[in-house]
Design a protein around this motif. Sequence first.
Motif, mmCIF file in Angstrom:
data_model
loop_
_atom_site.group_PDB
_atom_site.id
_atom_site.type_symbol
_atom_site.label_atom_id
_atom_site.label_comp_id
_atom_site.label_asym_id
_atom_site.label_seq_id
_atom_site.Cartn_x
_atom_site.Cartn_y
_atom_site.Cartn_z
ATOM 1 N N ILE A 1 17.266 -0.530 -5.266
ATOM 2 C CA ILE A 1 17.786 -0.906 -3.949
ATOM 3 C C ILE A 1 19.314 -0.770 -3.878
ATOM 4 O O ILE A 1 19.819 -0.101 -2.977
ATOM 5 N N PRO A 2 20.055 -1.364 -4.820
ATOM 6 C CA PRO A 2 21.510 -1.183 -4.726
ATOM 7 C C PRO A 2 21.934 0.270 -4.914
ATOM 8 O O PRO A 2 22.931 0.696 -4.332
ATOM 9 N N SER A 3 21.182 1.037 -5.703
ATOM 10 C CA SER A 3 21.560 2.432 -5.887
ATOM 11 C C SER A 3 21.409 3.213 -4.600
ATOM 12 O O SER A 3 22.240 4.061 -4.270
ATOM 13 N N LEU A 4 20.352 2.932 -3.850
ATOM 14 C CA LEU A 4 20.086 3.704 -2.637
ATOM 15 C C LEU A 4 20.851 3.168 -1.429
ATOM 16 O O LEU A 4 21.285 3.928 -0.567
ATOM 17 N N LEU A 5 20.972 1.846 -1.334
ATOM 18 C CA LEU A 5 21.535 1.264 -0.114
ATOM 19 C C LEU A 5 22.908 0.634 -0.329
ATOM 20 O O LEU A 5 23.621 0.376 0.639
ATOM 21 N N GLY A 6 23.250 0.359 -1.595
ATOM 22 C CA GLY A 6 24.369 -0.532 -1.861
ATOM 23 C C GLY A 6 25.736 0.115 -1.966
ATOM 24 O O GLY A 6 25.891 1.331 -1.788
ATOM 25 N N TRP B 1 0.828 -1.200 0.000
ATOM 26 C CA TRP B 1 0.000 0.000 0.000
ATOM 27 C C TRP B 1 0.865 1.254 0.000
ATOM 28 O O TRP B 1 0.387 2.336 -0.256
ATOM 29 N N THR B 2 2.124 1.097 0.376
ATOM 30 C CA THR B 2 3.051 2.226 0.329
ATOM 31 C C THR B 2 3.965 2.014 -0.864
ATOM 32 O O THR B 2 4.295 0.879 -1.200
ATOM 33 N N SER B 3 4.403 3.121 -1.457
ATOM 34 C CA SER B 3 5.275 3.019 -2.625
ATOM 35 C C SER B 3 6.560 2.279 -2.270
ATOM 36 O O SER B 3 7.140 2.462 -1.205
ATOM 37 N N PHE B 4 6.964 1.438 -3.200
ATOM 38 C CA PHE B 4 8.190 0.679 -3.066
ATOM 39 C C PHE B 4 9.382 1.601 -2.782
ATOM 40 O O PHE B 4 10.187 1.366 -1.889
ATOM 41 N N LEU B 5 9.439 2.706 -3.518
ATOM 42 C CA LEU B 5 10.561 3.638 -3.383
ATOM 43 C C LEU B 5 10.607 4.224 -1.976
ATOM 44 O O LEU B 5 11.663 4.309 -1.349
ATOM 45 N N LEU B 6 9.443 4.589 -1.457
ATOM 46 C CA LEU B 6 9.388 5.167 -0.116
ATOM 47 C C LEU B 6 9.883 4.177 0.927
ATOM 48 O O LEU B 6 10.601 4.541 1.864
ATOM 49 N N ARG B 7 9.505 2.916 0.734
ATOM 50 C CA ARG B 7 9.890 1.908 1.719
ATOM 51 C C ARG B 7 11.396 1.703 1.713
ATOM 52 O O ARG B 7 12.008 1.502 2.757
ATOM 53 N N VAL B 8 12.003 1.766 0.517
ATOM 54 C CA VAL B 8 13.461 1.614 0.448
ATOM 55 C C VAL B 8 14.144 2.836 1.070
ATOM 56 O O VAL B 8 15.126 2.722 1.810
ATOM 57 N N TYR B 9 13.585 4.036 0.798
ATOM 58 C CA TYR B 9 14.129 5.239 1.432
ATOM 59 C C TYR B 9 14.056 5.134 2.951
ATOM 60 O O TYR B 9 14.959 5.547 3.669
#
Lengths: 383, 318
Positions: B259-264, B145-153
């Motif tokens: 995911i790898p771009s933001l966290l990796g 229900w929440t955007s995938f991008l927001l959850r990764v952020y």
Amino acid sequence: MSTQPSGPAAGAPYLRIENVTKRFGDFVAVNDVSLHVQRGEIFCLLGGSGSGKTTLLRMLAGFETPTSGKIYIDGQDMCDIPPYDRPVNMMFQSYALFPHMTVEKNVAFGLEQERLGRQEISKRVGEILEIVKMNPYLARKPHQLSGGQRQRVALARALVKRPKLLLLDEPLAALDRKLREHTQFELINIQEQLGVTFVVVTHDQEEAMTLSSRMGVMNHGQIVQVGTPTDIYEFPSTRFVADFIGSVNMFEGKLIEDEPDFVRIRCEDLGGIVYVNHGISSAPDATVWVAVRPEKINITRQAPVPAGGAHQPEVRAGENVVRGTVKEIAYMGDMSIYLVKAESGKTIRVTIPNVARHAEDRITWDETVYLSWHAASPVVLTR
Amino acid sequence: MARGKSRRADPITAVPASRLPRFSAHAGRRIVLGIPTVWLIVLFLVPFIIVFKISFSEVRLAMPPVAPLFEWLDGRLVAIKLNFANYAFLFTDALYVSSYLYSLKVAAVSTLLCLLLGYPMAYAIARSSPTSRSVLLMLIVLPFWTSFLLRVYAWIGLLKTNGVINNMLMSIGIIHEPLTMMQTDFAVYIGIVYSYLPFMILPLYANLEKHDLTLIEAAADLGARPLTAFRRITLPQSMPGIIAGSLLVFIPAVGEYVIPSLLGRTDQLMIGRVLSDEFFENRDWPVASAVAILMLGLLVVPIMLFQHFEKRTLEAPK
């Protein structure tokens, strides 16, 4: 009261169920059941759905634990023994064959759990599959087998462990009629060959009658009567049993003469007196029920004189005879069912074997007939 | 039971099968199958052919930044220029090979972690009571229900040096210096496993929920302890669910970009990142296309081989 001969001789019972009760919440599935089964018997638990028979069987297998009471197998208390350590095997109603394993693997599964050697396992699997005649199908998977073949594999899988007790849950229910009859006799043969004690659960009275050496009729979580199939059929102890096993004509009546070796009962349903040539122990004027099986009733156009014929002189004229009109005839092939309406309005069921192929002078609809029976035929029930 | 009085019943008149319903059923099937087919052709096959074509082109400084494959003169085809240099280039620069291998490793480890976490969860849901089952399934789907991008952020906020996790551990006194969790493999695994876990659980649940529990009873009855019964009965029967779940996690994980771009890690790229860099930073469409085609090959060929094998083993007994 005792309208029934005493049960089979006692010995050290192999399976002892003592005061077992099983509750699911408020529901009492099995209510204070005590039962003894001898070694080598085929014992059938017969009852309708919800009578508690399956729950009792599952307690023997260890899938359910009794709320109270004890179960002993060969003298050993089964209370704290989990299913995988019990000397008991079960043949499931759905057979529960492992779909991803071949016939051979299915049968070998139980032996593998005993950590037997490879050779021993394949020898015993071969032997048991020989007995159930499934050798040619070793490499098949369950879905490639017919219903009857699956049943044999399930039987082999349960028997290969040489259990002290084999539990069979509706073993023949999934088979068609012809196959069922054939399998019944085969099951008895295998049981005699291996000497394993069988406990069978069934709702099918015919199955119970042919299979069992003794049977117990269950109702509302209790065992109502235990006895041989003949006992249960000919000497039912309650109205429930009489009605549940086979079909029966039940007439309510008042006890008017109660002697040690005969009774006379006035039945309003029949508009007359029923004479029964064995005594019952009950209070005079008590309400009793007379049960007569349909096949034990004669149907004639003339009134039988004297009532029961020359060989039962103690029956007075007008006793054990009812006049009525044929209302319905059902042709079943081997026999015909006549529904006769007595003058009291009560419908009486009579079965007549179809001895001759063409009976010219068969009794037909709307004829006035006389129904009569032997003084030994009725069973008098007090509850 | 043949009742005497009504022995002869009227013969049942055979109703001829009507043509109309059959025809409309046929048309209905065409529409049902046709819409997704058109969808796939327009939005998947055509772009794929375009990308495939570009991967054999040469770069040029123009718009679009690729040279045409076919040269036309007076309406006649005069030359086809196939340029394999793009593919050759992928093997000369170590960046591409290491990115491919790293992507496969990350995807494989993440898939395994998802399976180890997801199987017990799916099993527990499948064995719970029908009422709690729907609640639990709801909870599995809830994150969508929440955007995938927001959850990764949100994970950045949890994992960074002065993030929630470090602050909490330090305030309890378990650690005295903040842990470096961002820009590590660990963070990528967390991100991927967290994001893709539902895709593992749902097919596994669908499989486990259908299992016949009397088989487990039968196994116990035959002397199998619970663990043995699980290993020999439940596990083999849940293989289709395991495979479906693993493919649903593995395939997108290989090409994962966000995911790898933001966290990796910054020193080791995954192939999805390489692909996007080639397209948008270098504007080298042909090489980017070659990267994409090769990645597709890496994923599709093993899956097709696997399905071929699976079909054969299924066909043999069935």
